[in-house]
Design a protein around this motif. Structure first.
Motif, PDB file in Angstrom:
ATOM      1  N   VAL A 128      -1.865   3.689  -0.204  1.00 32.27           N
ATOM      2  CA  VAL A 128      -0.507   3.536  -0.935  1.00 32.27           C
ATOM      3  C   VAL A 128       0.219   4.849  -0.731  1.00 32.27           C
ATOM      4  O   VAL A 128      -0.455   5.726  -1.225  1.00 32.27           O
ATOM      5  CB  VAL A 128      -0.701   2.953  -2.281  1.00 32.27           C
ATOM      6  CG1 VAL A 128       0.618   3.114  -3.175  1.00 32.27           C
ATOM      7  CG2 VAL A 128      -1.547   1.687  -2.733  1.00 32.27           C
ATOM      8  N   GLY A 129       1.370   4.619  -0.108  1.00 34.21           N
ATOM      9  CA  GLY A 129       2.225   5.740  -0.192  1.00 34.21           C
ATOM     10  C   GLY A 129       3.007   6.212  -1.486  1.00 34.21           C
ATOM     11  O   GLY A 129       3.167   5.465  -2.468  1.00 34.21           O
ATOM     12  N   THR A 135       3.674   3.235   2.571  1.00 31.19           N
ATOM     13  CA  THR A 135       2.404   2.504   2.549  1.00 31.19           C
ATOM     14  C   THR A 135       2.111   1.596   3.830  1.00 31.19           C
ATOM     15  O   THR A 135       0.829   1.784   4.164  1.00 31.19           O
ATOM     16  CB  THR A 135       2.691   1.550   1.465  1.00 31.19           C
ATOM     17  OG1 THR A 135       2.907   2.422   0.206  1.00 31.19           O
ATOM     18  CG2 THR A 135       1.504   0.547   1.042  1.00 31.19           C
ATOM     19  N   ALA A 136       2.966   1.017   4.500  1.00 37.75           N
ATOM     20  CA  ALA A 136       2.667   0.273   5.340  1.00 37.75           C
ATOM     21  C   ALA A 136       2.344   1.001   6.564  1.00 37.75           C
ATOM     22  O   ALA A 136       1.194   0.507   7.421  1.00 37.75           O
ATOM     23  CB  ALA A 136       3.968  -0.821   5.861  1.00 37.75           C
ATOM     24  N   LEU A 142      -4.822   3.240   8.943  1.00 41.28           N
ATOM     25  CA  LEU A 142      -6.191   3.153   8.459  1.00 41.28           C
ATOM     26  C   LEU A 142      -6.894   2.171   9.332  1.00 41.28           C
ATOM     27  O   LEU A 142      -8.166   2.081   9.532  1.00 41.28           O
ATOM     28  CB  LEU A 142      -6.065   2.962   6.978  1.00 41.28           C
ATOM     29  CG  LEU A 142      -7.561   2.763   6.197  1.00 41.28           C
ATOM     30  CD1 LEU A 142      -8.160   4.105   6.256  1.00 41.28           C
ATOM     31  CD2 LEU A 142      -7.346   2.472   4.794  1.00 41.28           C
ATOM     32  N   VAL A 143      -6.189   0.832   9.505  1.00 43.63           N
ATOM     33  CA  VAL A 143      -6.859  -0.204  10.110  1.00 43.63           C
ATOM     34  C   VAL A 143      -7.074   0.195  11.650  1.00 43.63           C
ATOM     35  O   VAL A 143      -8.020  -0.124  12.350  1.00 43.63           O
ATOM     36  CB  VAL A 143      -5.715  -1.231  10.320  1.00 43.63           C
ATOM     37  CG1 VAL A 143      -6.418  -2.373  11.229  1.00 43.63           C
ATOM     38  CG2 VAL A 143      -5.716  -2.083   8.678  1.00 43.63           C
ATOM     39  N   LYS A 144      -6.249   1.010  12.201  1.00 41.25           N
ATOM     40  CA  LYS A 144      -6.142   1.530  13.644  1.00 41.25           C
ATOM     41  C   LYS A 144      -7.526   2.315  13.708  1.00 41.25           C
ATOM     42  O   LYS A 144      -8.421   2.113  14.797  1.00 41.25           O
ATOM     43  CB  LYS A 144      -4.949   2.341  14.044  1.00 41.25           C
ATOM     44  CG  LYS A 144      -5.226   2.722  15.386  1.00 41.25           C
ATOM     45  CD  LYS A 144      -3.807   3.471  15.792  1.00 41.25           C
ATOM     46  CE  LYS A 144      -3.826   3.728  17.181  1.00 41.25           C
ATOM     47  NZ  LYS A 144      -2.891   4.684  17.448  1.00 41.25           N
ATOM     48  N   LYS A 169       1.316  -3.816  -3.696  1.00 41.98           N
ATOM     49  CA  LYS A 169       1.295  -5.009  -3.045  1.00 41.98           C
ATOM     50  C   LYS A 169       1.587  -4.805  -1.737  1.00 41.98           C
ATOM     51  O   LYS A 169       1.409  -5.690  -0.868  1.00 41.98           O
ATOM     52  CB  LYS A 169       2.449  -5.918  -3.978  1.00 41.98           C
ATOM     53  CG  LYS A 169       2.351  -7.310  -3.619  1.00 41.98           C
ATOM     54  CD  LYS A 169       3.508  -8.115  -4.431  1.00 41.98           C
ATOM     55  CE  LYS A 169       3.462  -9.556  -3.839  1.00 41.98           C
ATOM     56  NZ  LYS A 169       3.698  -9.837  -2.524  1.00 41.98           N
ATOM     57  N   GLU A 170       2.586  -3.778  -1.354  1.00 48.99           N
ATOM     58  CA  GLU A 170       2.890  -3.646  -0.023  1.00 48.99           C
ATOM     59  C   GLU A 170       1.811  -3.434   0.988  1.00 48.99           C
ATOM     60  O   GLU A 170       1.766  -3.811   2.002  1.00 48.99           O
ATOM     61  CB  GLU A 170       3.906  -2.749   0.077  1.00 48.99           C
ATOM     62  CG  GLU A 170       4.423  -2.318   1.564  1.00 48.99           C
ATOM     63  CD  GLU A 170       5.384  -1.153   1.853  1.00 48.99           C
ATOM     64  OE1 GLU A 170       5.688  -0.892   2.796  1.00 48.99           O
ATOM     65  OE2 GLU A 170       5.682  -0.419   0.677  1.00 48.99           O
ATOM     66  N   ALA A 171       0.663  -2.602   0.341  1.00 49.94           N
ATOM     67  CA  ALA A 171      -0.549  -2.510   0.971  1.00 49.94           C
ATOM     68  C   ALA A 171      -1.214  -3.783   1.236  1.00 49.94           C
ATOM     69  O   ALA A 171      -1.917  -4.147   2.336  1.00 49.94           O
ATOM     70  CB  ALA A 171      -1.567  -1.342   0.250  1.00 49.94           C
TER      71      ALA A 171
END
Length: 317
Positions: A128-129, A135-136, A142-144, A169-171
């Motif tokens: 979360v930013g 955030t996105a 992180l997924v990368k 929620k955006e995360a």
């Protein structure tokens, strides 16, 4: 029809079929003796070190059996259905969730499901930013980093808190999209308290169907917590006297009886073990006692417990 798999030391698989309350035991079918279950042997070594957790151990062994047969069906050119391995871990802190996540990441690597099998541990702050768009980006990065391995997000329910202006929620939405964009490239494990995780799943209608595997981690019993403490003590090359063990067990049993919400289980025990070692060090310096037995021995007086029902320090001088 339900199938249960058990593995023998001679690389055989016993299949037991249960149907309509009738048991039909099928003789073990031989496997090529050149084939070894090395991943299973490594898995068993790690599982045997875990105190309790019988249901979790059963599910992990079941997963190994499924992966093994999955590969065999592929080799035989039989139909195999693509399976999602994203998981939810539900339970209080200190119940072994992170430990099992590490164990599974190794298993998925050894079975060829994941090329790297590394484990990335994350929490809310890693996703979360603080401003729009951050955030996105953080979640995608992180997924990368997790591709080829396992992304383990503890206290995942915290992403669903903070109100309408919060970016949690955006995360979640970004994670759902990344799970689709990188299907089969990484495994996501979300962990947290049982009730809070149920609430978390309701945040996004696409979440529940993406986690076909749910593991519940129960709290440890008093005797299991004592076993964990004894294991930690042995690993550090200490020993506890019988009186020290009795005193610690009574304290741990009382904590179980109190049934406080979100009891930290293994973490609570680890903190006490570390405190015992510090208390022992203070005592040894005071007593000017530094022989090998003294350096190794934890006594009842080294357990600084705020509990008047315990033995007093004078009971074991």
């Amino acid at each position: 029809m339900r199938e249960a798999y058990t593995f023998t030391k001679k690389s055989q698989i016993n299949v037991v079929f249960n149907q309509k309350a009738e048991k039909h035991e099928v003789a073990p079918f031989p496997v090529d003796e050149r084939v070894t279950h090395e991943p299973l042997e490594k898995l068993e070594t790690k599982l045997n070190r875990l105190v309790g957790m019988d249901q979790i151990k059963h599910m992990v062994r079941e997963l190994y059996a499924w992966l093994y047969i999955y590969r065999k069906r592929e080799e035989a050119n039989l139909k195999v259905q693509k399976q999602s391995f994203h998981m939810l871990f539900k339970g209080n802190p200190g119940t072994g969730k992170t430990t099992v996540a590490r164990l599974l990441s190794d298993l998925f690597r050894d079975m060829g499901i994941l090329p790297k099998g590394h484990l990335i541990e994350a929490e809310r702050a890693d996703l979360v930013g603080e401003y729009i768009g951050q955030t996105a980006q953080k979640t995608r990065e992180l997924v990368k980093r997790s591709l080829g391995g396992v992304l383990f997000i503890d206290e995942a329910y915290s992403l669903s808190r903070g109100g309408e202006k919060d970016f949690g929620k955006e995360a979640i939405d970004t994670l759902v999209k990344q799970m689709e964009d990188h299907k089969d490239e990484f495994i996501l494990i979300l962990a947290g308290y049982s009730d809070e995780m149920e609430e978390f799943l309701r945040m996004n209608p696409g979440l529940p169907s993406r986690f076909p595997m749910i593991m519940s981690f129960p709290d440890y019993s008093g005797s299991e917590l004592l076993d964990i403490a004894k294991q930690m003590i042995r690993d550090r090359e200490y020993i506890m006297t019988a009186e020290a063990q009795k005193k610690l067990f009574r304290h741990l049993h009382q904590k179980i009886v109190e049934n406080e919400p979100h009891f930290s289980n293994g973490r609570y025990v680890r903190n006490h073990v570390e405190k015992m070692i510090r208390q022992q060090a203070v005592r040894l310096v005071r007593e000017n006692s530094f022989d090998r037995d003294a350096l190794m021995t934890i006594r009842a007086c080294d357990l600084a417990l705020d509990d008047h029902s315990m033995i007093t320090h004078a009971d074991e001088a």
